[in-house]
Write an enzyme that holds these catalytic residues in place. Structure first.
Site, PDB file in Angstrom:
ATOM      1  N   ASN A   1       0.862  -1.180   0.000  1.00 31.83           N
ATOM      2  CA  ASN A   1       0.000   0.000   0.000  1.00 31.83           C
ATOM      3  C   ASN A   1       0.900   1.233   0.000  1.00 31.83           C
ATOM      4  OD1 ASN A   1      -2.334  -1.596   0.199  1.00 31.83           O
ATOM      5  ND2 ASN A   1      -2.184  -1.667   2.425  1.00 31.83           N
TER       6      ASN A   1
ATOM      7  N   GLY B   1      -3.871   3.395   0.684  1.00 33.71           N
ATOM      8  CA  GLY B   1      -4.235   2.817   1.974  1.00 33.71           C
ATOM      9  C   GLY B   1      -3.077   2.677   2.937  1.00 33.71           C
TER      10      GLY B   1
ATOM     11  N   HIS C   1       6.626  -1.410   3.833  1.00 32.84           N
ATOM     12  CA  HIS C   1       6.308  -2.778   4.239  1.00 32.84           C
ATOM     13  C   HIS C   1       5.506  -3.469   3.166  1.00 32.84           C
ATOM     14  CE1 HIS C   1       3.152  -0.075   5.688  1.00 32.84           C
ATOM     15  NE2 HIS C   1       2.285  -1.069   5.473  1.00 32.84           N
TER      16      HIS C   1
HETATM   17  P1  5GP Z   1      -0.643  -0.170   5.798  1.00 34.98           P
HETATM   18  O1  5GP Z   1      -2.075   0.218   5.999  1.00 34.98           O
HETATM   19  O2  5GP Z   1       0.295   0.994   6.101  1.00 34.98           O
HETATM   20  O3  5GP Z   1      -0.374  -0.811   4.473  1.00 34.98           O
HETATM   21  O4  5GP Z   1      -0.360  -1.315   6.834  1.00 34.98           O
HETATM   22  C1  5GP Z   1       0.094  -1.111   8.130  1.00 34.98           C
HETATM   23  C2  5GP Z   1      -0.127  -2.405   8.850  1.00 34.98           C
HETATM   24  O5  5GP Z   1       0.629  -2.399  10.027  1.00 34.98           O
HETATM   25  C3  5GP Z   1      -1.585  -2.648   9.250  1.00 34.98           C
HETATM   26  O6  5GP Z   1      -2.036  -3.859   8.660  1.00 34.98           O
HETATM   27  C4  5GP Z   1      -1.543  -2.689  10.770  1.00 34.98           C
HETATM   28  O7  5GP Z   1      -2.415  -3.656  11.306  1.00 34.98           O
HETATM   29  C5  5GP Z   1      -0.081  -3.029  11.046  1.00 34.98           C
HETATM   30  N1  5GP Z   1       0.432  -2.486  12.277  1.00 34.98           N
HETATM   31  C6  5GP Z   1       0.331  -1.197  12.725  1.00 34.98           C
HETATM   32  N2  5GP Z   1       0.961  -1.043  13.892  1.00 34.98           N
HETATM   33  C7  5GP Z   1       1.486  -2.267  14.206  1.00 34.98           C
HETATM   34  C8  5GP Z   1       2.257  -2.738  15.319  1.00 34.98           C
HETATM   35  O8  5GP Z   1       2.607  -2.021  16.261  1.00 34.98           O
HETATM   36  N3  5GP Z   1       2.599  -4.047  15.293  1.00 34.98           N
HETATM   37  C9  5GP Z   1       2.237  -4.891  14.269  1.00 34.98           C
HETATM   38  N4  5GP Z   1       2.626  -6.162  14.351  1.00 34.98           N
HETATM   39  N5  5GP Z   1       1.536  -4.473  13.214  1.00 34.98           N
HETATM   40  C10 5GP Z   1       1.150  -3.175  13.183  1.00 34.98           C
END
Ligand code: 5GP
Ligand code: ZN
Length: 112
Positions: free
Chosen positions: A85, A91, A98
């Protein structure tokens, strides 16, 4: 990066379920899984998003790392999805690059 949640995971300042680690990459379970298998692959060095990536080799390593994780999790044969994303419309909520590895169920398309 002081305020970056994933840099804190790399440093061990925020606990995470680590799946695999190398010098350059770290994989851990997403805290809010969207599928039975939901892992994140990040570079250990801070890069904010795909838009900031200069090192194509790093991206290649991340994708192959994701494939290894999927195979090790036993989801590769049935299938899985690898997602980056990027920025608000993509998103992205955490601004440390990541790659999501999702599987363990049939995933729908389009993603929404
Ligand atoms: P994005 O929306 O930026 O593509 O995804 C971020 C992801 O990181 C989300 O799926 C969210 O659940 C995960 N996430 C956010 N904070 C943490 C955290 O402190 N630990 C872990 N394991 N995952 C996290
Ligand atoms: Zn970071």
């Amino acid at each position: 990066m002081a305020d970056c949640v994933f840099c804190k995971v790399v440093a061990g300042e925020i606990p995470a379920a680590i799946v695999k680690r190398t010098d350059r990459l770290l994989a851990f379970r997403d805290i809010n899984p969207q599928a039975p298998a939901h892992m994140l692959v990040i570079p250990t060095q801070h890069v904010a998003s795909l838009e900031q990536v200069g090192d194509g080799a790093l991206l290649g390593e991340m994708v192959l790392f994701a494939r290894e994780l999927a195979r090790a999790a036993g989801i590769a044969e049935r299938g899985y999805r690898v997602v980056i994303n990027t920025n608000p419309d993509g998103g992205q909520t955490v601004y440390h690059l990541h790659l999501h590895v999702l599987g363990g169920r049939s995933l729908t398309w389009p993603p929404g």
